[in-house]
Scaffold this motif. Structure first.
Motif, PDB file in Angstrom:
ATOM      1  N   MET A  61      -8.387  20.134  -0.414  1.00  0.00           N
ATOM      2  CA  MET A  61      -8.476  19.141  -0.502  1.00  0.00           C
ATOM      3  C   MET A  61      -8.784  18.457  -1.544  1.00  0.00           C
ATOM      4  SD  MET A  61      -8.343  18.380   2.633  1.00  0.00           S
ATOM      5  CE  MET A  61      -9.381  16.401   2.907  1.00  0.00           C
ATOM      6  N   TYR A  62      -8.144  17.843  -1.506  1.00  0.00           N
ATOM      7  CA  TYR A  62      -8.582  16.652  -2.388  1.00  0.00           C
ATOM      8  C   TYR A  62      -8.955  14.343  -2.777  1.00  0.00           C
ATOM      9  CZ  TYR A  62      -6.076  20.211  -5.320  1.00  0.00           C
ATOM     10  OH  TYR A  62      -5.516  21.813  -5.889  1.00  0.00           O
ATOM     11  N   SER A  63      -9.673  14.564  -3.122  1.00  0.00           N
ATOM     12  CA  SER A  63      -8.989  12.868  -3.450  1.00  0.00           C
ATOM     13  C   SER A  63      -8.436  12.531  -3.969  1.00  0.00           C
ATOM     14  CB  SER A  63     -10.832  12.580  -3.439  1.00  0.00           C
ATOM     15  OG  SER A  63     -11.659  12.950  -2.289  1.00  0.00           O
ATOM     16  N   ILE A  64      -7.492  11.199  -4.170  1.00  0.00           N
ATOM     17  CA  ILE A  64      -6.747  10.531  -5.082  1.00  0.00           C
ATOM     18  C   ILE A  64      -7.027   9.022  -5.711  1.00  0.00           C
ATOM     19  CG2 ILE A  64      -4.608  10.243  -3.252  1.00  0.00           C
ATOM     20  CD1 ILE A  64      -2.964  11.295  -6.053  1.00  0.00           C
ATOM     21  N   TRP A  65      -7.573   8.913  -6.582  1.00  0.00           N
ATOM     22  CA  TRP A  65      -7.485   6.966  -6.759  1.00  0.00           C
ATOM     23  C   TRP A  65      -6.186   6.775  -7.435  1.00  0.00           C
ATOM     24  CZ3 TRP A  65     -10.685   5.884 -11.507  1.00  0.00           C
ATOM     25  CH2 TRP A  65     -10.328   3.981 -12.167  1.00  0.00           C
ATOM     26  N   ILE A  66      -5.587   5.653  -6.331  1.00  0.00           N
ATOM     27  CA  ILE A  66      -4.574   5.027  -7.372  1.00  0.00           C
ATOM     28  C   ILE A  66      -4.565   3.787  -7.546  1.00  0.00           C
ATOM     29  CG2 ILE A  66      -2.163   4.607  -6.163  1.00  0.00           C
ATOM     30  CD1 ILE A  66      -2.328   6.596  -4.342  1.00  0.00           C
ATOM     31  N   ARG A  67      -4.293   3.630  -8.995  1.00  0.00           N
ATOM     32  CA  ARG A  67      -4.970   1.939  -9.574  1.00  0.00           C
ATOM     33  C   ARG A  67      -3.077   0.936  -9.904  1.00  0.00           C
ATOM     34  NH1 ARG A  67      -7.831   1.286 -14.542  1.00  0.00           N
ATOM     35  NH2 ARG A  67      -6.249   2.759 -15.224  1.00  0.00           N
ATOM     36  N   MET A  68      -2.945   0.383  -8.993  1.00  0.00           N
ATOM     37  CA  MET A  68      -1.767  -0.356  -8.575  1.00  0.00           C
ATOM     38  C   MET A  68      -1.785  -1.334  -9.822  1.00  0.00           C
ATOM     39  SD  MET A  68      -0.150   0.568  -6.130  1.00  0.00           S
ATOM     40  CE  MET A  68       0.622   0.019  -5.322  1.00  0.00           C
ATOM     41  N   LYS A  69      -0.007  -1.944  -9.950  1.00  0.00           N
ATOM     42  CA  LYS A  69      -0.424  -2.844 -11.124  1.00  0.00           C
ATOM     43  C   LYS A  69      -1.299  -4.674 -10.845  1.00  0.00           C
ATOM     44  CE  LYS A  69       3.848  -0.962 -12.565  1.00  0.00           C
ATOM     45  NZ  LYS A  69       5.607  -1.187 -13.471  1.00  0.00           N
ATOM     46  N   ASP A  70      -0.777  -4.637  -9.662  1.00  0.00           N
ATOM     47  CA  ASP A  70      -1.653  -5.420  -9.554  1.00  0.00           C
ATOM     48  C   ASP A  70      -3.661  -6.073  -9.732  1.00  0.00           C
ATOM     49  OD1 ASP A  70      -1.804  -4.644  -7.181  1.00  0.00           O
ATOM     50  OD2 ASP A  70      -1.148  -6.095  -5.986  1.00  0.00           O
ATOM     51  N   GLY A  71      -4.213  -4.380  -9.623  1.00  0.00           N
ATOM     52  CA  GLY A  71      -5.091  -4.549  -9.114  1.00  0.00           C
ATOM     53  C   GLY A  71      -5.919  -3.960  -8.594  1.00  0.00           C
ATOM     54  N   ALA A 128       6.160   3.676  -6.286  1.00  0.00           N
ATOM     55  CA  ALA A 128       6.168   3.821  -7.053  1.00  0.00           C
ATOM     56  C   ALA A 128       5.718   3.186  -8.794  1.00  0.00           C
ATOM     57  CB  ALA A 128       6.023   5.223  -8.175  1.00  0.00           C
ATOM     58  N   GLU A 129       6.603   2.330  -8.020  1.00  0.00           N
ATOM     59  CA  GLU A 129       7.060   0.843  -9.035  1.00  0.00           C
ATOM     60  C   GLU A 129       5.926   0.327  -9.206  1.00  0.00           C
ATOM     61  OE1 GLU A 129       9.504   1.197  -6.334  1.00  0.00           O
ATOM     62  OE2 GLU A 129      11.239   2.235  -7.342  1.00  0.00           O
ATOM     63  N   ALA A 130       4.555   0.294  -7.963  1.00  0.00           N
ATOM     64  CA  ALA A 130       3.965  -0.734  -8.358  1.00  0.00           C
ATOM     65  C   ALA A 130       3.005  -0.123  -9.204  1.00  0.00           C
ATOM     66  CB  ALA A 130       3.634  -1.316  -6.903  1.00  0.00           C
ATOM     67  N   ILE A 131       2.992   1.279  -8.804  1.00  0.00           N
ATOM     68  CA  ILE A 131       1.925   2.412  -8.941  1.00  0.00           C
ATOM     69  C   ILE A 131       1.262   1.897 -11.375  1.00  0.00           C
ATOM     70  CG2 ILE A 131       0.358   3.942  -9.420  1.00  0.00           C
ATOM     71  CD1 ILE A 131       2.026   5.211  -6.533  1.00  0.00           C
ATOM     72  N   LYS A 132      -0.010   1.709 -11.509  1.00  0.00           N
ATOM     73  CA  LYS A 132      -0.242   1.540 -12.669  1.00  0.00           C
ATOM     74  C   LYS A 132      -0.391   3.233 -13.460  1.00  0.00           C
ATOM     75  CE  LYS A 132      -2.959  -0.281 -16.582  1.00  0.00           C
ATOM     76  NZ  LYS A 132      -4.011  -1.048 -17.001  1.00  0.00           N
ATOM     77  N   ASP A 133      -1.473   3.993 -12.377  1.00  0.00           N
ATOM     78  CA  ASP A 133      -2.099   5.281 -13.186  1.00  0.00           C
ATOM     79  C   ASP A 133      -2.494   5.996 -12.081  1.00  0.00           C
ATOM     80  OD1 ASP A 133      -4.404   4.155 -12.902  1.00  0.00           O
ATOM     81  OD2 ASP A 133      -4.139   4.122 -15.255  1.00  0.00           O
ATOM     82  N   LYS A 151       1.238  -0.916  -0.113  1.00  0.00           N
ATOM     83  CA  LYS A 151       0.168  -0.081   0.199  1.00  0.00           C
ATOM     84  C   LYS A 151       0.707   1.313   0.352  1.00  0.00           C
ATOM     85  CE  LYS A 151      -3.664   2.161   2.056  1.00  0.00           C
ATOM     86  NZ  LYS A 151      -4.873   2.042   3.663  1.00  0.00           N
ATOM     87  N   PRO A 152       0.622   2.155  -1.180  1.00  0.00           N
ATOM     88  CA  PRO A 152       1.276   3.338  -0.625  1.00  0.00           C
ATOM     89  C   PRO A 152       0.990   4.634  -0.326  1.00  0.00           C
ATOM     90  CG  PRO A 152      -0.141   3.572  -2.769  1.00  0.00           C
ATOM     91  CD  PRO A 152      -0.233   1.811  -1.959  1.00  0.00           C
TER      92      PRO A 152
END
Length: 649
Positions: free
Chosen positions: A371-381, A320-325, A305-306
């Motif tokens: 204030m922001y909300s961020i959605w992080i999608r990992m390479k493992d889904g 960061a290496e495991a983050i897709k977008d 988990k980032p």
């Protein structure tokens, strides 16, 4: 000539007898007027009574003038002075030679000079101890060129058990005294646990003296019940209590020791399993007592988990290496769909992630704060949605009644609220503050509301983690309730925004005490008093009551009131009954016979009613009553009822 006069008198007497037999009462002439700023006088020529009513001092009569009733002084023999009259003026009853007796109420503080001069028929004057001064030659006659006391006048004092002497400037004295009589009006008072029984009687002359007969050796002594036991734990002792059976209220309390020096715990039992996204919980209990406790289990560590850190507008995201977008949007959201559809959302592609990765961390400069909300999608889904605070948002303050709300609390260390207007943190510390709220208590809230319970100017001082401070002054205003009392009733106004009204007999100083009091009543703003501008509470018994008015805006007003039935004064004179103190009277209902309720009187044969609208003046007279016993009921506008039984001989 004498025979002719005697014949006329006999005819007049026969006429009066005939009228009385048929129930017809002759109307007497009416004489009345004003004798003080707020005082009036009237003469009942049938009964020979001069009545003075109202409130305040009686006018003084100048030396060369006469009282307003002087021309009618032969029409009355007695004087009734109202209970709110505070003085008898100079020369008020001068030359009233037909006057035989006068009763002075306790409201009177002084009797003026020459007040009863030349009242040589006056035989009785009852003076209360409230009278602090009697003027020059107040009860004198003129004899042989000098002022002398009125012959045969007996001046009695009520309201005290000691003789009291008033000295006059011409050397004469009047001694006011009470010759005590107790007769058979003794009231028996039963014995208590510690005191003997006794009988007590008051002096028949109403002077205030008492006579007490003590029945020695009749005290009951204490008799205690069995002890009722309260539970106790391993670390805290309880109590057991016994109560006196004889009703004196005395208790005997024994403190119990703890069962052990410490708890004997069970093993921890997991009730909620923790996950990588949520906390868990475990509990345990003591084998010896009823104590139990719980413990939070932390979120499970997820090495993939980032982790996000923010330094001003610079955002750093680990792994960061495991983050897709990624995709972020201004505002606070909880789902990927909300972020994707939010206005101003920004997508960060995999190529941009790689470009901005330094030593395994993604580094990104946000375009603006907020204030922001961020959605992080990992390479493992795996997907993560996190909050992103990249701004020093300026807080603000608002109020509603006595509730203060702090808005936009970001990166706050703590804040203080103080009553009054201050400019520095030191002034607040030196003068005292109402509350201090730390970041631990604020938690994840960005808006925080606190109720201070008192209107007026308040100072709010905020300290941030980065050393900044913010100062606000907020003036709190409330609409206070109004209380209008009327005997057994209290009407409360200004209640459109009321949450609840509570009331109970007794004097209390908090809403909680009233709520817990025996016989407490509640009136809800959502039910009983919804939409009302005012609300009237009806009581049935005399005594002190407490009323608590709680508003939706947090303001609380406490009101104490001594509830008292309205009372009418009833006096019998021959075949007439006189009623006074008629403020708030609705009607007087009466019938021949003995009854206990207004309904019974109303249904009785020959029942009659006298309505307030039909009464003129300060009193009502019901006359021409035939022999027998009557029951009267006076009903007031506060739902008070007075009952009187009068026997016409």
């Amino acid at each position: 000539m004498f025979k002719k006069a005697l014949s006329l008198i006999i005819c007049f007497i026969m006429l009066l007898s005939t009228l009385a037999a048929t129930g017809i009462t002759l109307s007497a002439a009416s004489y009345s007027g004003k004798c003080g700023d707020n005082l009036t006088w009237s003469i009942d020529t049938v009964n020979g009574v001069l009545t003075i009513d109202g409130k305040g001092d009686m006018y003084d009569v100048p030396y060369s003038s006469y009282s307003p009733w002087y021309s009618y002084r032969s029409y009355f023999e007695s004087v009734i002075i109202g209970n709110s009259v505070t003085s008898i003026g100079d020369r008020a009853f001068k030359y009233c030679r037909s006057l035989t007796n006068v009763t002075i109420p306790e409201s009177v503080k002084s009797i003026g000079d020459f007040a009863f001069l030349y009242c040589d028929s006056l035989t009785t004057a009852t003076i209360p101890y409230s009278v602090k001064s009697i003027g020059e030659n107040a009860f004198h006659d003129y004899y042989s060129g000098d002022y002398r006391p009125i012959s045969g006048l007996l001046i009695r004092c009520v309201g005290g058990s000691y003789a009291h002497t008033y000295a006059m400037d011409n050397g004469f004295e009047y001694e006011l005294y009470c010759d005590h009589m107790f007769e058979n009006n003794y009231e028996y008072v039963p014995a208590t646990c510690t005191e003997d029984a006794y009988s007590i009687a008051g002096c028949d002359h109403a002077c205030g003296a008492t006579d007490i007969i003590v029945y020695e050796g009749t005290a009951l002594g204490h008799s205690f019940t069995d002890y009722s036991e309260v539970k106790f734990s391993c670390t805290e002792g309880g109590t057991k209590t016994a109560y006196c059976d004889n009703g004196c209220g005395l208790t005997d309390v024994i403190t119990l020791e703890p069962t052990a020096k410490e708890h004997t715990w069970s093993e921890w039992i997991v009730t909620v399993e923790p996950t990588v996204n949520s906390e868990g919980e475990q509990i345990r209990f003591c084998y010896l007592c009823d104590v139990g406790e719980s413990e939070i289990l932390p979120v499970l560590h997820n090495p993939n988990k980032p982790v996000i850190t923010v330094d001003n507008f610079t955002v750093t995201i680990t792994n960061a290496e495991a983050i897709k977008d990624m995709r972020y949007a201004p505002g606070v959201y909880t789902t990927t769909t909300e972020i994707r559809n939010a206005e101003g959302n920004v997508a960060i592609s995999e190529a941009l992630v790689v470009k901005n990765t330094v030593d395994g961390n993604f580094v990104y400069e946000m375009p603006s704060g907020g204030m922001y909300s961020i959605w992080i999608r990992m390479k493992d889904g795996t997907n993560y949605i996190m909050a992103l605070d990249v701004t020093k948002v300026e807080p603000s303050v608002s109020s509603y009644g006595v509730k203060i709300t702090l808005h936009d609390l970001f990166d706050v260390r703590d804040f203080f609220i103080a009553k009054g207007e201050y400019q520095t943190y030191r002034e607040i510390k030196d003068n005292g503050y109402i509350t201090s709220v730390t970041s631990a208590k604020i938690g994840n809230k960005h808006d925080y509301t606190y109720t201070v319970y008192e209107p007026g100017v308040h100072t709010i001082f905020i300290r941030f983690n980065d050393g900044r401070t913010a100062l606000f002054h907020e003036t709190l205003t409330v609409t206070e309730p109004t209380f209008e009392t009327n005997g057994l009733q209290v009407t409360i106004g200004n209640i459109p925004d009321v949450k609840v009204i509570r009331t109970a007999y007794g004097e209390y100083n908090s809403s909680g005490d009233v709520k817990r009091a025996e016989g407490a009543r509640n009136f809800s703003g959502k039910a009983n008093i919804k939409g009302a501008e005012e609300y009237t509470i009806q009581y049935r018994e005399d005594g002190v009551v407490t009323i608590v008015v709680e508003y939706n805006n947090g303001y609380v007003e406490i009101f104490h009131y001594n509830v008292q039935h309205k009372q009418v004064s009833c006096t019998q004179a021959g075949s007439s009954v006189i009623f006074r103190n008629l403020d708030g009277l609705v009607l007087i209902r009466y019938a021949k016979g003995e009854y206990t309720t207004s309904s019974q009187i109303k249904k009785a044969v020959g029942s009659k009613v006298l309505k307030a609208a039909d009464i003129t003046g300060e009193y009502a007279i019901i006359s021409g009553l035939a022999k027998g016993t009557y029951t009267f009921c006076a009903q007031f506008d506060d739902d008070s009822y007075n009952y009187f039984k009068v026997t016409i001989a």
